[in-house]
Design an enzyme around this catalytic site. Structure first.
Site, PDB file in Angstrom:
ATOM      1  CG  ASN A   9       5.194  63.564  66.412  1.00 54.50           C
ATOM      2  OD1 ASN A   9       5.635  64.385  65.605  1.00 54.50           O
ATOM      3  ND2 ASN A   9       5.071  62.275  66.137  1.00 54.50           N
ATOM      4  CD1 TRP A  10       3.324  69.783  67.726  1.00 54.77           C
ATOM      5  CD2 TRP A  10       3.754  71.638  66.537  1.00 54.77           C
ATOM      6  NE1 TRP A  10       3.274  70.846  68.592  1.00 54.77           N
ATOM      7  CE2 TRP A  10       3.537  72.005  67.882  1.00 54.77           C
ATOM      8  CE3 TRP A  10       4.050  72.640  65.611  1.00 54.77           C
ATOM      9  CZ2 TRP A  10       3.598  73.332  68.328  1.00 54.77           C
ATOM     10  CZ3 TRP A  10       4.116  73.956  66.054  1.00 54.77           C
ATOM     11  CH2 TRP A  10       3.885  74.301  67.399  1.00 54.77           C
ATOM     12  CE  LYS A  11       1.845  61.805  64.626  1.00 54.93           C
ATOM     13  NZ  LYS A  11       0.998  60.629  64.530  1.00 54.93           N
ATOM     14  CG  HIS A  95       6.469  58.350  65.092  1.00 52.24           C
ATOM     15  ND1 HIS A  95       5.536  57.931  64.165  1.00 52.24           N
ATOM     16  CD2 HIS A  95       5.777  58.879  66.124  1.00 52.24           C
ATOM     17  CE1 HIS A  95       4.332  58.224  64.630  1.00 52.24           C
ATOM     18  NE2 HIS A  95       4.449  58.795  65.811  1.00 52.24           N
ATOM     19  CD  GLU A  97       2.817  58.882  61.898  1.00 51.19           C
ATOM     20  OE1 GLU A  97       3.425  59.967  61.861  1.00 51.19           O
ATOM     21  OE2 GLU A  97       1.773  58.716  62.572  1.00 51.19           O
ATOM     22  CD  GLU A 167       3.979  57.214  69.836  1.00 50.45           C
ATOM     23  OE1 GLU A 167       3.290  58.179  70.189  1.00 50.45           O
ATOM     24  OE2 GLU A 167       4.598  57.182  68.769  1.00 50.45           O
ATOM     25  N   GLY A 173      -3.377  57.837  65.889  1.00 45.26           N
ATOM     26  CA  GLY A 173      -4.210  58.558  64.932  1.00 45.26           C
ATOM     27  C   GLY A 173      -5.519  57.870  64.610  1.00 45.26           C
ATOM     28  CB  SER A 213      -5.886  57.841  70.244  1.00 48.47           C
ATOM     29  OG  SER A 213      -5.798  57.557  68.855  1.00 48.47           O
ATOM     30  N   GLY A 234       0.039  63.261  69.474  1.00 50.88           N
ATOM     31  CA  GLY A 234      -0.001  63.678  68.078  1.00 50.88           C
ATOM     32  C   GLY A 234      -1.112  64.679  67.846  1.00 50.88           C
ATOM     33  N   GLY A 235      -2.246  64.197  67.384  1.00 50.23           N
ATOM     34  CA  GLY A 235      -3.362  65.072  67.007  1.00 50.23           C
ATOM     35  C   GLY A 235      -3.724  66.121  68.051  1.00 50.23           C
TER      36      GLY A 235
HETATM   37  P1  PGA Z   1      -1.891  60.518  68.009  1.00 47.26           P
HETATM   38  O1  PGA Z   1      -0.344  60.343  67.604  1.00 47.26           O
HETATM   39  O2  PGA Z   1      -1.917  61.147  69.385  1.00 47.26           O
HETATM   40  O3  PGA Z   1      -2.475  61.413  66.963  1.00 47.26           O
HETATM   41  O4  PGA Z   1      -2.484  59.140  68.026  1.00 47.26           O
HETATM   42  C1  PGA Z   1       0.625  59.938  68.534  1.00 47.26           C
HETATM   43  C2  PGA Z   1       1.961  59.839  67.866  1.00 47.26           C
HETATM   44  O5  PGA Z   1       2.028  59.453  66.697  1.00 47.26           O
HETATM   45  O6  PGA Z   1       3.011  60.143  68.477  1.00 47.26           O
END
Ligand code: PGA
Length: 251
Positions: A9-11, A95, A97, A167, A173, A213, A234-235
């Site tokens: 997930n590149w956000k 998600h 967010e 998640e 994050g 993470s 994510g990251g």
């Molecule tokens: P993260 O994000 O790996 O940066 O914690 C995961 C996600 O939001 O899908």
């Protein structure tokens, strides 16, 4: 049967040029000999070029969101039909967010799920508890409610197109991961909840990804748990070498 999946997930990261660069790096560095399905989710404006770029590879493309309506006066929104028309067949919905920053409720997410499935898209459905909810030992109840409110309107056959991504919000994050034991405990609970509602076959066939993470150095241990079928990253999905190491850990 379910199979391992690693999705990135590149956000809201990577402009057009950076997207091309990362896709090229991924093509060069991702393994092609693993039984792992690999998905990347760039931003909306780079989806069409990503689909084209990845056409003859083992990497597929997902959107990070979509609107629940067919079309119309929804300024700034993107429909399932639009995604399908450029070759995007998978969408991440729910998600944390989207839930916390953009006010998406369970009801909105359920409507999005229904709309995606109407277009024969596959849904990566995200859910998970916040830190306070875990501290108050409400995490199982919260997760069960998110599942029920977002997905239990579906017929059993629709679950062929559902991938779950547990998640825990406190792990996204933050550098803080659920321990492999905490992830397994929740994934097992999720699978049991699905079994109680839909029966053994649906429960056994549904992939449940872990997200929050995940990094090269913790992925192997988390993915080794019996009810963890891969990850939503994510990251670490923004660095080809890290994402490749995570894919390797899943296969
Ligand atoms: P993260 O994000 O790996 O940066 O914690 C995961 C996600 O939001 O899908």
């Amino acid at each position: 049967m379910r199979h391992p999946i690693v999705a990135g997930n590149w956000k809201m990261n990577k402009n057009a040029e950076e997207t091309e660069d990362l896709l090229n790096d991924l093509i060069n560095q991702l393994p092609t000999d693993k039984e792992v399905e690999i998905i990347v989710a760039p931003t909306f404006i780079n989806l069409a070029s990503a689909v084209e770029h990845l056409e003859f590879t083992n990497i597929s493309v997902a959107a990070q969101n979509m609107h629940q309506a067919e079309n119309g006066a929804f300024t700034g929104e993107i429909s399932a039909d639009m995604l399908k028309s450029i070759g995007v067949h998978t969408v991440i919905l729910g998600h944390s967010e989207r839930r916390s920053l953009f006010g998406e409720t369970d009801a909105i997410i359920a409507a999005k799920v229904n709309q995606a499935l109407k277009y024969h898209m596959r849904v990566i459905f995200c859910f998970g508890e916040e830190l306070k909810e875990r501290q108050e030992k409400q995490h199982f109840a919260v997760v069960e409610n998110q599942l029920r409110n977002g997905l239990f309107q579906l017929e059993a056959t629709a679950w062929e197109n559902i991938v779950l991504a547990y998640e825990p919000v406190w792990a996204i994050g933050t550098g803080e991961t659920a321990s492999p034991e905490q992830a397994q405990e929740m994934h097992e609970f999720i699978r049991t909840t699905i079994r109680q509602q839909y029966g053994q076959e649906v429960a056994d066939n549904t992939a449940i990804l872990y997200g929050g993470s995940v990094k090269p150095d913790n992925a192997g241990e988390i993915f080794s748990k019996p009810d963890v079928d891969g990850g939503l990253i994510g990251g670490a999905a923004l660095k080809a070498a890290d994402f490749a190491a995570i894919v390797n850990a899943a296969g």
